[in-house]
Each structure stands twice: as structure tokens, then as C-alpha cells.
Design a protein around this motif. Structure first.
Motif, PDB file in Angstrom:
ATOM      1  N   CYS A  61     -18.041  48.875  23.728  1.00 26.25           N
ATOM      2  CA  CYS A  61     -19.041  47.876  23.365  1.00 26.25           C
ATOM      3  C   CYS A  61     -18.606  47.167  22.090  1.00 26.25           C
ATOM      4  O   CYS A  61     -18.176  47.804  21.132  1.00 26.25           O
ATOM      5  N   ASP A  62     -18.715  45.849  22.089  1.00 22.45           N
ATOM      6  CA  ASP A  62     -18.541  45.049  20.874  1.00 22.45           C
ATOM      7  C   ASP A  62     -19.878  45.069  20.152  1.00 22.45           C
ATOM      8  O   ASP A  62     -20.862  44.491  20.624  1.00 22.45           O
ATOM      9  N   VAL A  63     -19.936  45.718  18.995  1.00 20.59           N
ATOM     10  CA  VAL A  63     -21.224  45.912  18.329  1.00 20.59           C
ATOM     11  C   VAL A  63     -21.825  44.607  17.810  1.00 20.59           C
ATOM     12  O   VAL A  63     -23.010  44.571  17.455  1.00 20.59           O
ATOM     13  N   SER A  64     -21.042  43.538  17.778  1.00 18.85           N
ATOM     14  CA  SER A  64     -21.590  42.252  17.348  1.00 18.85           C
ATOM     15  C   SER A  64     -22.375  41.558  18.458  1.00 18.85           C
ATOM     16  O   SER A  64     -23.042  40.551  18.220  1.00 18.85           O
ATOM     17  N   ASN A  65     -22.300  42.095  19.675  1.00 20.67           N
ATOM     18  CA  ASN A  65     -22.994  41.541  20.843  1.00 20.67           C
ATOM     19  C   ASN A  65     -24.260  42.347  21.092  1.00 20.67           C
ATOM     20  O   ASN A  65     -24.205  43.480  21.564  1.00 20.67           O
ATOM     21  N   ASP A  66     -25.409  41.766  20.795  1.00 25.83           N
ATOM     22  CA  ASP A  66     -26.655  42.525  20.860  1.00 25.83           C
ATOM     23  C   ASP A  66     -26.982  42.985  22.278  1.00 25.83           C
ATOM     24  O   ASP A  66     -27.459  44.110  22.478  1.00 25.83           O
ATOM     25  N   ALA A  67     -26.723  42.147  23.266  1.00 23.75           N
ATOM     26  CA  ALA A  67     -27.003  42.543  24.650  1.00 23.75           C
ATOM     27  C   ALA A  67     -26.146  43.748  25.038  1.00 23.75           C
ATOM     28  O   ALA A  67     -26.626  44.682  25.709  1.00 23.75           O
ATOM     29  N   ALA A  68     -24.878  43.739  24.611  1.00 17.02           N
ATOM     30  CA  ALA A  68     -23.991  44.864  24.906  1.00 17.02           C
ATOM     31  C   ALA A  68     -24.449  46.121  24.173  1.00 17.02           C
ATOM     32  O   ALA A  68     -24.376  47.235  24.709  1.00 17.02           O
ATOM     33  N   VAL A  69     -24.930  45.956  22.957  1.00 13.08           N
ATOM     34  CA  VAL A  69     -25.441  47.096  22.189  1.00 13.08           C
ATOM     35  C   VAL A  69     -26.648  47.705  22.890  1.00 13.08           C
ATOM     36  O   VAL A  69     -26.771  48.926  23.021  1.00 13.08           O
ATOM     37  N   ARG A  70     -27.547  46.865  23.372  1.00 13.09           N
ATOM     38  CA  ARG A  70     -28.740  47.357  24.076  1.00 13.09           C
ATOM     39  C   ARG A  70     -28.343  48.115  25.348  1.00 13.09           C
ATOM     40  O   ARG A  70     -28.929  49.149  25.691  1.00 13.09           O
ATOM     41  N   GLN A  71     -27.339  47.594  26.047  1.00 13.97           N
ATOM     42  CA  GLN A  71     -26.874  48.275  27.257  1.00 13.97           C
ATOM     43  C   GLN A  71     -26.222  49.612  26.911  1.00 13.97           C
ATOM     44  O   GLN A  71     -26.411  50.607  27.628  1.00 13.97           O
ATOM     45  N   MET A  72     -25.447  49.631  25.822  1.00 18.90           N
ATOM     46  CA  MET A  72     -24.844  50.886  25.376  1.00 18.90           C
ATOM     47  C   MET A  72     -25.923  51.931  25.104  1.00 18.90           C
ATOM     48  O   MET A  72     -25.804  53.090  25.502  1.00 18.90           O
ATOM     49  N   MET A  73     -26.994  51.518  24.446  1.00 16.10           N
ATOM     50  CA  MET A  73     -28.052  52.463  24.114  1.00 16.10           C
ATOM     51  C   MET A  73     -28.766  52.950  25.369  1.00 16.10           C
ATOM     52  O   MET A  73     -29.175  54.121  25.447  1.00 16.10           O
ATOM     53  N   ALA A  74     -28.904  52.081  26.373  1.00 16.67           N
ATOM     54  CA  ALA A  74     -29.512  52.506  27.638  1.00 16.67           C
ATOM     55  C   ALA A  74     -28.643  53.555  28.321  1.00 16.67           C
ATOM     56  O   ALA A  74     -29.152  54.527  28.900  1.00 16.67           O
ATOM     57  N   THR A  75     -27.333  53.377  28.250  1.00 20.56           N
ATOM     58  CA  THR A  75     -26.398  54.348  28.829  1.00 20.56           C
ATOM     59  C   THR A  75     -26.510  55.688  28.113  1.00 20.56           C
ATOM     60  O   THR A  75     -26.519  56.753  28.747  1.00 20.56           O
ATOM     61  N   ILE A  76     -26.603  55.644  26.789  1.00 17.23           N
ATOM     62  CA  ILE A  76     -26.745  56.874  26.010  1.00 17.23           C
ATOM     63  C   ILE A  76     -28.071  57.558  26.322  1.00 17.23           C
ATOM     64  O   ILE A  76     -28.137  58.774  26.473  1.00 17.23           O
ATOM     65  N   ASP A  77     -29.123  56.772  26.451  1.00 18.95           N
ATOM     66  CA  ASP A  77     -30.443  57.317  26.777  1.00 18.95           C
ATOM     67  C   ASP A  77     -30.404  58.049  28.111  1.00 18.95           C
ATOM     68  O   ASP A  77     -30.940  59.156  28.254  1.00 18.95           O
ATOM     69  N   ALA A  78     -29.752  57.435  29.091  1.00 11.55           N
ATOM     70  CA  ALA A  78     -29.684  58.044  30.419  1.00 11.55           C
ATOM     71  C   ALA A  78     -28.926  59.367  30.410  1.00 11.55           C
ATOM     72  O   ALA A  78     -29.236  60.283  31.174  1.00 11.55           O
ATOM     73  N   SER A  79     -27.928  59.472  29.530  1.00 14.52           N
ATOM     74  CA  SER A  79     -27.089  60.667  29.486  1.00 14.52           C
ATOM     75  C   SER A  79     -27.609  61.728  28.515  1.00 14.52           C
ATOM     76  O   SER A  79     -27.604  62.920  28.822  1.00 14.52           O
ATOM     77  N   PHE A  80     -28.055  61.284  27.339  1.00 16.53           N
ATOM     78  CA  PHE A  80     -28.441  62.220  26.277  1.00 16.53           C
ATOM     79  C   PHE A  80     -29.959  62.350  26.103  1.00 16.53           C
ATOM     80  O   PHE A  80     -30.443  63.391  25.680  1.00 16.53           O
ATOM     81  N   GLY A  81     -30.703  61.272  26.341  1.00 18.26           N
ATOM     82  CA  GLY A  81     -32.153  61.326  26.209  1.00 18.26           C
ATOM     83  C   GLY A  81     -32.679  61.122  24.803  1.00 18.26           C
ATOM     84  O   GLY A  81     -33.839  60.738  24.619  1.00 18.26           O
ATOM     85  N   HIS A  82     -31.856  61.373  23.808  1.00 15.83           N
ATOM     86  CA  HIS A  82     -32.253  61.170  22.419  1.00 15.83           C
ATOM     87  C   HIS A  82     -31.003  61.158  21.542  1.00 15.83           C
ATOM     88  O   HIS A  82     -29.901  61.459  22.019  1.00 15.83           O
ATOM     89  N   LEU A  83     -31.165  60.804  20.280  1.00 17.16           N
ATOM     90  CA  LEU A  83     -30.096  60.914  19.288  1.00 17.16           C
ATOM     91  C   LEU A  83     -30.651  61.608  18.050  1.00 17.16           C
ATOM     92  O   LEU A  83     -31.790  61.354  17.641  1.00 17.16           O
ATOM     93  N   ASP A  84     -29.838  62.460  17.460  1.00 18.26           N
ATOM     94  CA  ASP A  84     -30.189  63.080  16.187  1.00 18.26           C
ATOM     95  C   ASP A  84     -29.446  62.430  15.031  1.00 18.26           C
ATOM     96  O   ASP A  84     -29.865  62.567  13.875  1.00 18.26           O
ATOM     97  N   ALA A  85     -28.345  61.747  15.336  1.00 15.99           N
ATOM     98  CA  ALA A  85     -27.537  61.131  14.281  1.00 15.99           C
ATOM     99  C   ALA A  85     -26.833  59.898  14.805  1.00 15.99           C
ATOM    100  O   ALA A  85     -26.443  59.822  15.973  1.00 15.99           O
ATOM    101  N   LEU A  86     -26.680  58.934  13.913  1.00 19.63           N
ATOM    102  CA  LEU A  86     -25.921  57.713  14.188  1.00 19.63           C
ATOM    103  C   LEU A  86     -24.962  57.476  13.038  1.00 19.63           C
ATOM    104  O   LEU A  86     -25.386  57.447  11.876  1.00 19.63           O
TER     105      LEU A  86
END
Length: 253
Positions: A61-86
Motif C-alpha cells: 500500500c502507498d500510504v499517501s493514497n487514502d483509499a488504498a490505506v482504507r483498503q489495507m485496514m479492511a484487510t487487516i480487520d478481516a485477518s486480525f480483527g483488532h490492532l494493539d499497536a501501530l
């Protein structure tokens, strides 16, 4: 069996990002490893993290692309369900001739700010819902000593890191008390980044810097990752702070 914690590291394929991934994996975290173009390096660090017991998720993901960032987070949500650290580590720089303002390409200026500043904000913003589902969630941003004490580094890079310093403090105010936000500000760091910045003068300048540093060496990526991990796991009443990691150089000059 206690569930492993979850973390996202942007720019996680090389340098500080790679060290952060391995430090978190060793501390019991599963890791989403974001990368821009370094796919082979990202796959390599994922394999290393798996060797430490971590489940890994590669997310390009190119972090400067907001749509791509949102999609990345959806992928992480589907796999991990939450985050404890960024760990917001994705970054870039520009090229220039020292003290020659006309040598700056303004497209490179815009790109540097888009990745280093806008990207840090966009990833943080998109991660908030997942972090709020985590335990004692924490964000750590990668700033730089040049954001606090400018030198010969490219102007857009130094200015962008100064912006990250302010962004860190502002996000800490906005996201408290749920999420802590801090940053690290490494000094001159051994490795590829400084080799590119210093060119043929790398060895001589790094040696001189080490001699002028109270701890008599320059910082490494592992040093930075160690501080990041401490900010994530400990320091429960610390937020909005910028931790300088330079062996005492700036405090002694």
C-alpha cells in the motif's frame, strides 16, 4: 492460551521497519507488514518473524493514497480483527545539493510530504477503530533528529519530520485517553539510508560522529526498534513525547 497481540508496521520491509517487525514478533505480536515496492524484502522479514512465532500479513500500500490505506485496514480487520499497536515508519526523502535551494525538485517536495506527513496521518486515522478494540493501544511514529535540529539533510525531509513531531503531539491530544501516541527521533543511523545520504563520505563522517557521541557509536535500527517496543509495551502514562535516540550527541554539543 493467551491470544497474541496484533500490530501494523508501515514501511516494514527494511531498516527501522524491519527491526520493529522482528522486535514485535519476538515480544509476542502478530504483524501486518506494510510495504510500498520492496516485496522481496517484505517476504524475507515476514519469514523471519514467522520463525519467532508470529503470524504475518503482507499488505502492499502507498500510504499517501487514502483509499488504498482504507483498503489495507479492511484487510487487516478481516485477518486480525483488532490492532494493539501501530508503527508509522513508511517514509521517503528528496535529493538536493546542500545549500542550493534551486536544486530542489518541488514534485519531490510534495511526494516527501505526502508520504511522511499525510501518510502518517491517514494510516493513524484509518487505524483508530481497530486500535480502540485493542488492549492499551499505542501508536509510535518515526520522526528524526533533523525534525528537531536541522542540518544538511534535504529541506523537505527535515521539514516533513518537524511536521511529524507536531502531528504526534496533536494526535496524542486528539486520541487520548484511549490511544497513546509517541514518536522516536533517531540520530545518524548506521545502514543504507545514511549511506545514500552521505555517499562516499559515509565512513569518514559516521566515524567522526561516533567519536563525538558520548556512547561512542551511531544509532542502529535495532536501537530504534527497542525504544519503539518500550513505548508500546511500557510507559503507560507517556503520550505526546518525542524520544531522541542518538547516544547523547545532541545533548553534548
Amino acid at each position: 492460551m493467551t491470544e497474541r497481540k496484533k500490530a501494523l508496521v508501515t514501511g516494514g520491509a527494511t531498516g527501522i521497519g524491519r527491526s520493529a517487525v522482528l522486535a514485535l514478533a519476538g515480544a509476542g505480536y502478530d504483524i501486518a507488514i506494510n510495504y510500498g515496492s520492496s516485496k522481496a524484502a517484505a517476504e524475507a522479514v515476514a519469514k523471519e518473524a514467522q520463525g519467532l512465532g508470529a503470524k504475518t500479513l503482507l499488505v502492499q500500500c502507498d500510504v499517501s493514497n487514502d483509499a488504498a490505506v482504507r483498503q489495507m485496514m479492511a484487510t487487516i480487520d478481516a485477518s486480525f480483527g483488532h490492532l494493539d499497536a501501530l508503527v508509522n515508519n513508511a517514509g521517503t526523502t528528496a535529493t538536493w545539493k546542500v545549500k542550493d535551494l534551486e536544486s530542489l525538485d518541488m514534485d519531490e517536495w510534495d511526494r516527501t510530504f505526502a508520504v511522511n506527513v499525510r501518510g502518517t496521518f491517514q494510516v493513524s486515522r484509518a487505524a483508530v477503530p481497530l486500535l480502540k478494540k485493542g488492549a492499551n493501544p499505542s501508536i509510535v511514529n518515526t520522526a528524526s533528529i533533523v525534525g528537531l535540529r536541522p542540518g544538511p539533510q534535504p529541506l523537505p525531509y527535515a521539514a516533513s519530520k518537524a511536521a511529524v513531531v507536531n502531528l504526534t503531539k496533536t494526535l496524542a491530544w486528539n486520541l487520548g485517553p484511549d490511544i497513546r501516541v509517541n514518536a522516536v527521533a533517531p540520530g545518524w543511523m548506521e545502514g543504507d539510508w545514511m549511506e545514500r545520504m552521505l555517499g562516499e563520505k559515509y565512513e569518514s563522517l559516521m566515524t567522526a560522529r561516533a567519536k563525538a557521541t558520548p556512547l561512542k557509536r551511531c544509532v542502529t535500527a535495532d536501537d530504534v526498534a527497542e525504544v519503539m517496543l518500550n513505548l508500546i509495551q511500557s510507559n503507560r502514562f507517556v503520550t505526546g513525547e518525542i524520544v531522541v535516540i542518538d547516544g547523547g550527541f545532541t545533548s553534548s554539543t
